[in-house]
Design a protein around this motif. Structure first.
Motif, PDB file in Angstrom:
ATOM      1  N   ASN A  97       3.131  -3.463 -10.504  1.00 58.98           N
ATOM      2  CA  ASN A  97       4.221  -2.815 -11.247  1.00 58.98           C
ATOM      3  C   ASN A  97       3.722  -1.692 -12.154  1.00 58.98           C
ATOM      4  O   ASN A  97       4.218  -1.502 -13.264  1.00 58.98           O
ATOM      5  CB  ASN A  97       4.982  -3.859 -12.072  1.00 58.98           C
ATOM      6  CG  ASN A  97       5.669  -4.901 -11.205  1.00 58.98           C
ATOM      7  OD1 ASN A  97       6.206  -4.569 -10.143  1.00 58.98           O
ATOM      8  ND2 ASN A  97       5.638  -6.149 -11.639  1.00 58.98           N
ATOM      9  N   GLY A  98       2.737  -0.977 -11.672  1.00 57.74           N
ATOM     10  CA  GLY A  98       2.236   0.174 -12.409  1.00 57.74           C
ATOM     11  C   GLY A  98       1.221  -0.156 -13.475  1.00 57.74           C
ATOM     12  O   GLY A  98       0.758   0.741 -14.200  1.00 57.74           O
ATOM     13  N   ALA A  99       0.832  -1.421 -13.586  1.00 57.95           N
ATOM     14  CA  ALA A  99      -0.083  -1.820 -14.663  1.00 57.95           C
ATOM     15  C   ALA A  99      -1.528  -1.456 -14.375  1.00 57.95           C
ATOM     16  O   ALA A  99      -2.330  -1.290 -15.284  1.00 57.95           O
ATOM     17  CB  ALA A  99       0.022  -3.330 -14.902  1.00 57.95           C
ATOM     18  N   THR A 100      -1.882  -1.323 -13.096  1.00 57.94           N
ATOM     19  CA  THR A 100      -3.289  -1.110 -12.738  1.00 57.94           C
ATOM     20  C   THR A 100      -3.443   0.104 -11.834  1.00 57.94           C
ATOM     21  O   THR A 100      -2.831   0.170 -10.762  1.00 57.94           O
ATOM     22  CB  THR A 100      -3.849  -2.349 -12.003  1.00 57.94           C
ATOM     23  OG1 THR A 100      -3.617  -3.509 -12.791  1.00 57.94           O
ATOM     24  CG2 THR A 100      -5.349  -2.193 -11.764  1.00 57.94           C
ATOM     25  N   LYS A 101      -4.263   1.071 -12.286  1.00 55.58           N
ATOM     26  CA  LYS A 101      -4.587   2.216 -11.447  1.00 55.58           C
ATOM     27  C   LYS A 101      -5.667   1.826 -10.451  1.00 55.58           C
ATOM     28  O   LYS A 101      -6.615   1.119 -10.800  1.00 55.58           O
ATOM     29  CB  LYS A 101      -5.080   3.389 -12.300  1.00 55.58           C
ATOM     30  CG  LYS A 101      -4.017   4.043 -13.155  1.00 55.58           C
ATOM     31  CD  LYS A 101      -4.598   5.236 -13.898  1.00 55.58           C
ATOM     32  CE  LYS A 101      -3.546   5.938 -14.749  1.00 55.58           C
ATOM     33  NZ  LYS A 101      -4.114   7.109 -15.472  1.00 55.58           N
ATOM     34  N   MET A 147       0.825  -1.197   0.000  1.00 57.95           N
ATOM     35  CA  MET A 147       0.000   0.000   0.000  1.00 57.95           C
ATOM     36  C   MET A 147       0.869   1.260   0.000  1.00 57.95           C
ATOM     37  O   MET A 147       0.570   2.247  -0.675  1.00 57.95           O
ATOM     38  CB  MET A 147      -0.941   0.004   1.211  1.00 57.95           C
ATOM     39  CG  MET A 147      -1.961  -1.131   1.237  1.00 57.95           C
ATOM     40  SD  MET A 147      -3.237  -0.980  -0.047  1.00 57.95           S
ATOM     41  CE  MET A 147      -2.470  -1.893  -1.403  1.00 57.95           C
ATOM     42  N   LYS A 148       1.945   1.220   0.752  1.00 57.69           N
ATOM     43  CA  LYS A 148       2.874   2.359   0.768  1.00 57.69           C
ATOM     44  C   LYS A 148       3.497   2.569  -0.601  1.00 57.69           C
ATOM     45  O   LYS A 148       3.596   3.690  -1.106  1.00 57.69           O
ATOM     46  CB  LYS A 148       3.972   2.134   1.812  1.00 57.69           C
ATOM     47  CG  LYS A 148       3.530   2.286   3.257  1.00 57.69           C
ATOM     48  CD  LYS A 148       4.716   2.096   4.206  1.00 57.69           C
ATOM     49  CE  LYS A 148       4.315   2.337   5.655  1.00 57.69           C
ATOM     50  NZ  LYS A 148       5.466   2.160   6.582  1.00 57.69           N
ATOM     51  N   GLN A 149       3.915   1.475  -1.207  1.00 61.74           N
ATOM     52  CA  GLN A 149       4.539   1.574  -2.524  1.00 61.74           C
ATOM     53  C   GLN A 149       3.538   2.088  -3.557  1.00 61.74           C
ATOM     54  O   GLN A 149       3.888   2.904  -4.420  1.00 61.74           O
ATOM     55  CB  GLN A 149       5.073   0.206  -2.952  1.00 61.74           C
ATOM     56  CG  GLN A 149       5.800   0.222  -4.288  1.00 61.74           C
ATOM     57  CD  GLN A 149       6.297  -1.155  -4.686  1.00 61.74           C
ATOM     58  OE1 GLN A 149       6.028  -2.139  -4.001  1.00 61.74           O
ATOM     59  NE2 GLN A 149       7.033  -1.233  -5.774  1.00 61.74           N
TER      60      GLN A 149
END
Length: 878
Positions: A545-549, A517-519
């Motif tokens: 890894n940034g794939a899902t908002k 959650m922090k990341q």
């Protein structure tokens, strides 16, 4: 003489022709189907126009009775064959005409009702056919209760018969046995063949041609319900939509082939599945980065363990034309079933149907869940990273001459709701004891009549608890559990126990660590805050890894109100999955912190696109589509979930819009299961938002599904009039939109208060239909309000009226407001929004009803990203 000869020759020719025709038709057509309305004296037709014959001449023995159901559940779309039944008080056998070496579909229909002195709750029985035990100590009542269905259909594909005739024996275990309908439909020889064994060697397979099978699931993936009358080959199969079984944030996209598309059945028979199955597809979508980092997944629960299953997957690519354009891997229960699935390579070209059969063993470790997942395969370097599926069928294979499984158990939440309802009923009985004693003194005859009325009312109330699934998108699945399937993802860890959540809810959500959650939020960076409220803050973030908002709601550990709403939200959304409900991806509970992770809704709330100072406004067609989507979400809550769910806080900030302007209902913090088994309502402290509250609910504190209908009626008028539910800046008689709109509607001057941007640009017949629907929703008495199914029909009709004059446009099409309009709206509406967001207390506020003390924070995040979730943006509306 010649004339006589001619006549003789003609008659001989006709006779020979008819004889040839009958003989030719016989082998091709095969044996005829048989449909029996059990307990009926006469032929009768069901809602699809199919004829059911009386069953008397097929029953051997005299230990049976013909009975009539005392109550017709609203979920029954047809009286035939369910309102009549044959009851057996001892072992009884049906002897049906059938041909040896022929396979048949055998369908048994059960409606567990009260049949005079026979109460279906007391019936436990077994059924044997073709030498195989189909049901053992079976209770239709328990099964319907656990799956929240009104009636059941058990479908079996019998192995080829060894002799002419089929005997079906009903053996009484406890009480009695009963059946409402029996279907016997011949199966073509080549419908079942070999199935590749999952996890075995390349040439390992199981031949299902000679096996007895039970149909467990049959879905039209990416499409809508296909009834028995529209099935191919006159096989009478029902194909259900797959929305309730999709798992995870990536639900893919539904694709429908062009109307001119012609499906070719090249290597499979044309009765394998209807054309409509092959013209509708669910694929992953156009974003290859998201696709390569996720699966397209379905979860099928309440599947009996220790059995082998055949999973048949139907494919037809109506878009791509060459092999290796789309290649994907098929996983069944986390095992590779097909490493390189290439639909075009299999079928030979575009618009060509094909299916593949896989056999798998479901062991106890599965927990009764069967998983199906598709993932793009990059190894072959395909042109596109995608996967697709058109249909799925799941069949259970016999073991030791048995297909019988145990009666299902209700979920923990359903059992809890049942216990609460029973307690309420016992309390109400105690309260009524004094008045009942007085009634006995007044007169025996009157008391007897009252008692009879109470008994009748209770009989009706008992069956009102069953799920109502009729019309629209939802259909009573009969042999399918229709509730959602949100289960632990492959990446999520198993719950190690939680202080706040049930084990069932934890097992159906993805569990995140607090470090994740922090990341996702850059250590809860204040720059990512998109909402603030009494329960804590809401952050925009990314996972995988940034794939899902995502939108991450972080609770305030000191707020009991927040903890309770988090509990409710997880318990509710972990069980629900629908295209028009906001998806709960997962949760985090660690180090006294609690977070909920949702799909990110890029276009925010419906409210801000109607009148909240946004520089865009919605066309009438867009507004209609959004209202239809929201109505579908509410309809699913009321009729398509595992139990009836009353939202209790329907408003324009709780209707969210994704990038495609699809509407999704959100915020289940105040939701309630119901209605009460014995009252038809839930007695509860009044909660909700001012301006949307059902006056009947407010006065009597009795919550029903029609309370949501009232709130939705206010939403409809908001959409039409582009003003808040409450606006204290207006004259007294106009402050409440519900009251003012009804006044104008009845005076025939509603056109004076509709959104000025709509005037002259819409079909007024469409407006009239829409307004009439909203007016009915706001009826003073709940019983006079329409169901969500009726509302959907009316809104769809209004859309058809509008589309008759408006060119088709994309949903993202919008028009710009003038700056003066924007400024005026901001000045006039901010205070009105504040008041219409005032809500009644949370579940912990059991003492009194009062507005939230922190409602002045409702508009804390004015930016376009601020409206991710209804209560997230205006969290203090509690």
């Amino acid at each position: 003489m010649s004339t006589g000869t001619d006549i003789v020759f003609f008659l001989a020719f006709v006779s020979a022709f008819l004889s040839f025709g009958l003989n030719a038709a016989g082998p091709d057509a095969g044996p005829a189907s048989l449909m029996l309305g059990c307990g009926s004296d006469n032929e009768a037709k069901d809602a699809d126009g199919r004829t059911w014959l009386p069953d008397s001449k097929f029953v051997s023995g005299s230990n049976s009775n013909q009975v009539q159901a005392q109550y017709q559940d609203p979920a029954l779309t047809s009286e035939v064959p369910y309102m009549k039944a044959r009851v057996f008080t001892s072992n009884t056998t049906y002897k049906l005409p059938a041909k040896s070496k022929q396979r048949y579909f055998l369908r048994l229909h059960f409606y567990p009702s009260n049949y005079g002195s026979y109460n279906a709750e007391q019936a436990f029985f077994s059924v044997v056919a073709n030498g195989v035990t189909l049901l053992k100590n079976f209770s239709a009542s328990i099964t319907c209760t656990a799956t929240t269905q009104a009636y059941l259909i058990r479908e079996y594909a019998l192995a080829p018969l060894t002799q002419d005739g089929l005997e079906i024996t009903f053996a009484v275990n406890t009480g009695f046995a009963f059946v409402n309908g029996i279907e016997l439909v011949p199966i073509p020889d080549d419908l079942f063949e070999k199935a590749a064994f999952v996890g075995g060697k390349a040439d390992d397979s199981i031949d299902s041609k000679s096996l007895n099978l039970q149909t467990v699931y049959r879905l039209n993936v990416g499409g809508s319900f296909i009834g028995p009358a529209k099935d191919s080959g006159s096989l009478g199969r029902a194909w259900y939509d797959d929305n309730a079984y999709i798992f995870g944030a990536n639900v893919g996209v539904e694709n429908v082939a062009d109307n001119n598309t012609r499906i070719e059945y090249k290597d499979i028979p044309d009765y394998s599945a209807p054309v409509d199955v092959y013209t509708t597809t669910r694929s992953m979508g156009p974003d290859k980065d998201i696709n390569i980092n996720s699966n397209l997944t379905w979860v099928f629960n309440q599947v009996d363990v220790k059995y082998m299953y055949i999973v048949r997957l139907h494919f037809c690519d109506t878009v791509f034309t060459k092999p290796n354009q789309v290649v994907f891997t098929v996983y069944i229960n986390n095992k590779t079933a097909e490493p390189e699935a290439d639909v075009i390579g299999w079928s030979g070209g575009v618009n060509k149907a094909v299916y593949k059969d896989y056999a798998t063993l479901l062991d106890e470790k599965s927990g009764g869940d069967l998983w199906l997942a598709l993932h793009p395969n990059p190894d072959t370097m395909p042109q596109y990273y995608d996967s697709l599926l058109n249909g799925v069928e799941i069949f259970k294979m016999e073991t030791s001459k048995s297909l019988a499984g145990p009666n299902p158990k209700p979920s923990e939440m359903l059992e809890k709701a049942e216990e609460e309802q029973k307690r309420n009923f016992e309390e109400s009985k105690k309260k009524d004891t004094g008045s009942n004693n007085k009634a006995h003194v007044i007169g025996g005859a009157a008391g007897g009549a009252a008692a009879a009325g109470v008994v009748a009312a209770l009989c009706i109330a008992v069956y009102q608890r069953k799920k109502r699934v009729q019309g629209g998108e939802s259909h009573s699945t009969s042999w399918l559990p229709i509730y959602g399937n949100s289960h632990t993802s492959a990446k999520s860890s198993k719950s190690n126990g939680s202080r706040h959540l049930s084990s069932a809810a934890q097992g159906r959500c993805r569990r995140f660590s607090f470090a994740e959650m922090k990341q996702a939020t850059k250590n809860f960076d204040e720059a990512n805050v998109i909402g603030v409220g009494g329960f804590g803050k809401v952050y925009k973030g990314v996972i995988d890894n940034g794939a899902t908002k995502v939108a991450i709601k972080k609770s305030n550990p000191q707020s009991e109100q927040g903890v309770h709403e988090f509990q409710t939200e997880i318990e509710m959304l972990s069980e629900l999955r629908h295209k028009h409900l906001v998806s709960l991806i997962g949760f985090c509970e660690e180090d006294n912190e609690m977070c909920l992770v949702y799909d990110y809704m890029s276009r925010g709330t419906l409210r801000e696109h109607i009148y909240k100072g946004n520089k865009t406004y919605l066309s009438w067609k867009q507004r209609l589509e959004i209202c239809i989507g929201a109505a579908k979400g509410l309809h699913y809550l009321h009729t398509g979930a595992r139990w009836t769910i009353i939202h209790r806080d329907v408003k324009t900030t709780n209707i969210l819009l994704d990038e495609n302007w699809e509407a999704k209902v959100s915020d289940f913090g105040l939701s309630k299961t119901g209605p009460d088994l014995n009252k038809g309502h839930v007695s509860t402290v009044v909660k909700g938002s001012f301006g949307y509250l059902d006056p009947e609910y407010f006065k009597r504190q009795q919550l029903t599904e029609k309370s949501d209908v009232y709130s939705f009626g206010v939403v409809l008028f908001e959409v039409l009039c582009a003003r808040p539910a409450l606006n204290p800046n207006l004259p007294k008689e106009q402050v409440s939109l519900a009251d003012w709109a009804l006044h104008c509607q009845r005076k025939g001057i509603l056109e004076d208060i509709i959104d000025p941007h709509l005037k002259g640009k819409v079909n007024m017949e469409s407006i009239k239909k829409f307004a009439d629907t909203a007016e009915k929703c706001l009826s003073e008495c709940g019983v006079d309000r329409p169901s969500l199914n009726d509302i959907l029909w009316n809104l769809e009709f209004a859309l058809q009226l509008q589309e008759g004059i408006e060119p088709v446009a994309t949903r993202s099409d919008s028009r710009t407001r003038s700056d003066s309009d924007d400024a005026t709206l901001r000045n006039q509406e901010m205070m009105a929004i504040h008041y219409s967001n005032l809500s009644l207390g949370s579940e912990s506020d059991l003492g009194e009803v009062q507005p939230s003390s922190s409602s002045n924070n409702n508009e804390a995040a004015p930016d376009s990203d601020s409206a991710i979730f209804s209560q997230i943006v205006n969290p203090t509306g509690r």
